[in-house]
Design a protein around this motif. Structure first.
Motif, short mmCIF file in Angstrom:
data_model
loop_
_atom_site.label_atom_id
_atom_site.label_comp_id
_atom_site.label_asym_id
_atom_site.label_seq_id
_atom_site.Cartn_x
_atom_site.Cartn_y
_atom_site.Cartn_z
N VAL A 344 0.88 -1.17 0.00
CA VAL A 344 0.00 0.00 0.00
C VAL A 344 0.92 1.21 0.00
O VAL A 344 1.63 1.46 0.97
N GLU A 345 0.91 1.96 -1.10
CA GLU A 345 1.92 3.01 -1.29
C GLU A 345 1.34 4.27 -1.95
O GLU A 345 1.72 4.64 -3.06
N PRO A 346 0.43 4.96 -1.27
CA PRO A 346 -0.07 6.22 -1.83
C PRO A 346 1.02 7.29 -1.84
O PRO A 346 1.97 7.25 -1.05
N GLY A 347 0.86 8.25 -2.73
CA GLY A 347 1.80 9.35 -2.80
C GLY A 347 1.17 10.58 -3.42
O GLY A 347 0.16 10.49 -4.12
N LEU A 348 1.76 11.73 -3.15
CA LEU A 348 1.34 12.99 -3.75
C LEU A 348 2.57 13.66 -4.35
O LEU A 348 3.64 13.69 -3.72
N TYR A 349 2.39 14.25 -5.53
CA TYR A 349 3.54 14.76 -6.29
C TYR A 349 3.18 16.11 -6.93
O TYR A 349 2.19 16.21 -7.68
N TYR A 350 4.04 17.10 -6.65
CA TYR A 350 3.84 18.44 -7.19
C TYR A 350 5.21 19.01 -7.58
O TYR A 350 6.11 19.06 -6.73
N PRO A 351 5.36 19.48 -8.81
CA PRO A 351 6.67 19.95 -9.28
C PRO A 351 7.28 21.06 -8.44
O PRO A 351 8.51 21.15 -8.31
#
Length: 381
Positions: A344-351
């Motif tokens: 289980v590996e959620p993530g959030l990504y923003y430059p």
């Protein structure tokens, strides 16, 4: 697994299922034979399992494999066929044809990855169906011994992660860069420390991720150069045991220095989403439902996917002889079964901020799940 084999053969209306390749790159072949070889060999999957291998490897295959029968290409007069055909590949195909005929094969199953150069000449003599490998789904449900193998690799993974975290924790923020012993601390140095730790534990890893700052905004960016201060650093380690071939998988996100408020908020959201995903896992629920539970947390907290940013990948995947295998925790993900091992590996990504990802390794159980991961989840070091 013999009853499963017979059901598969009957339902597919085939006399046998053939694999040709090496068991280092083809995990299905290793799973079915328990024989590790970098050179090509063949496995015929029937009520019994038969191997066709070079004469050089026949003795080792008899000792190490779990096959019911081991035959060599010499048993099928490969040298005489070579003299007649003039080309090694043609001679091999002739031996393979005789091997199949000796085992009563008229209707043959092969996997989607079967080599086309062998498929074409065999298709002139056998009725061949291209099917999903019978090992692919069987592999997703792990035996207690397999879970032990994965757990051992996970402990090695955690020790390597701890070494990486300690190196970062001992570094000194200077401006926007982390320094250690008067020199910039780099992703390459952390990756080397991880590799050494894993080797000491009998494991190996390729493409370990140590990505900081804007590099962490790309989920699979490997990471290069000096590590940033005051910015999240994603560390994703997926080692394989060199002894038993089973993988583990874990990700942590850490920060050395002062954490900006927006990074703390990202981390809090990812942790909450992961807890929701872990809480949803049990036998009988679908991978799609687990993924939906994770996505719902992000939506509620205002982190919807937009313009390729936010939560841009699946929630997780199966782990075993491959680091990515069935089942999938994603849109369209299938029903989970007890004894499967998943991440289980959620993530959030923003430059403009970077990325945050947390990943644990879990065993699906009838009424929940067992978390194989023991590492802490601390953002600021």
């Amino acid at each position: 697994m013999s009853s499963d084999i017979l059901r598969f053969l009957d339902s597919s209306n085939i006399d046998g299922f053939l694999f040709v390749g090496d068991s280092i790159s083809n995990s299905d072949m290793y799973y079915l034979s328990h024989f590790l070889a970098g050179d090509r060999f063949a496995i015929l999957f029937q009520e019994k399992t038969s191997i066709l291998i070079s004469s050089m490897e026949k003795s080792r295959a008899k000792k190490e494999s779990c096959a019911d029968e081991v035959l060599s290409t010499r048993d099928y007069h490969i040298m005489e066929k070579l003299k007649s055909c003039g080309k090694p590949e043609l001679a091999y195909i002739e031996a393979l044809k005789d091997f199949l005929r000796d085992h009563g094969v008229l209707r043959l199953g092969v996997a989607y990855s079967f080599p086309i150069g062998i498929f074409q000449p065999l298709s002139r003599h056998f009725d061949i169906q291209v099917l999903e490998s019978p090992a692919r789904r069987a592999r997703s449900k792990k035996s207690p011994q397999e879970i032990d193998c994965i757990t051992t690799a996970q402990r090695a993974c955690e020790r390597a992660m701890q070494r990486a975290v300690e190196l970062i924790a001992c570094s000194e923020p200077r401006g926007d860069i982390l320094y250690r012993q008067g020199q910039p601390l780099t992703a390459e140095q952390i990756r080397s420390a991880i590799d050494i730790s894993l080797l000491e534990d009998g494991c190996e890893a390729e493409d370990t991720i140590v990505a900081g700052g804007t590099q962490a905004a790309e989920p699979h960016a490997r990471g290069t150069g000096p590590l940033p201060a005051n910015s999240p650093i994603v560390i994703d380690i997926y080692p394989r045991s060199k002894t038993n071939r089973y993988y583990a998988d874990m990700t942590r996100t850490v920060l050395r220095g002062e954490a900006p408020g927006e990074v703390k908020e990202l981390y809090h959201a990812v942790l909450a989403a992961q807890e929701a995903g872990i809480g949803a896992i049990r036998s009988g629920i679908s991978g799609e439902e687990v993924h939906a539970a994770v996505s719902a947390v992000f939506q509620e907290m205002g982190y919807s996917e937009r313009d390729g940013c936010g939560f841009t990948h699946s929630t997780g995947h199966g782990v075993g002889l491959d680091v990515h295998e069935l089942p999938s925790l994603s849109e369209g993900g299938e029903i989970l079964k007890s004894s499967q091992v998943v991440t289980v590996e959620p993530g959030l990504y923003y430059p403009d901020i970077g990325g945050v990802r947390l990943e644990d390794l879990l065993v699906v159980r009838d009424k929940g799940c067992e978390n194989l991961t023991r590492s802490r989840k601390d953002l600021v070091l």
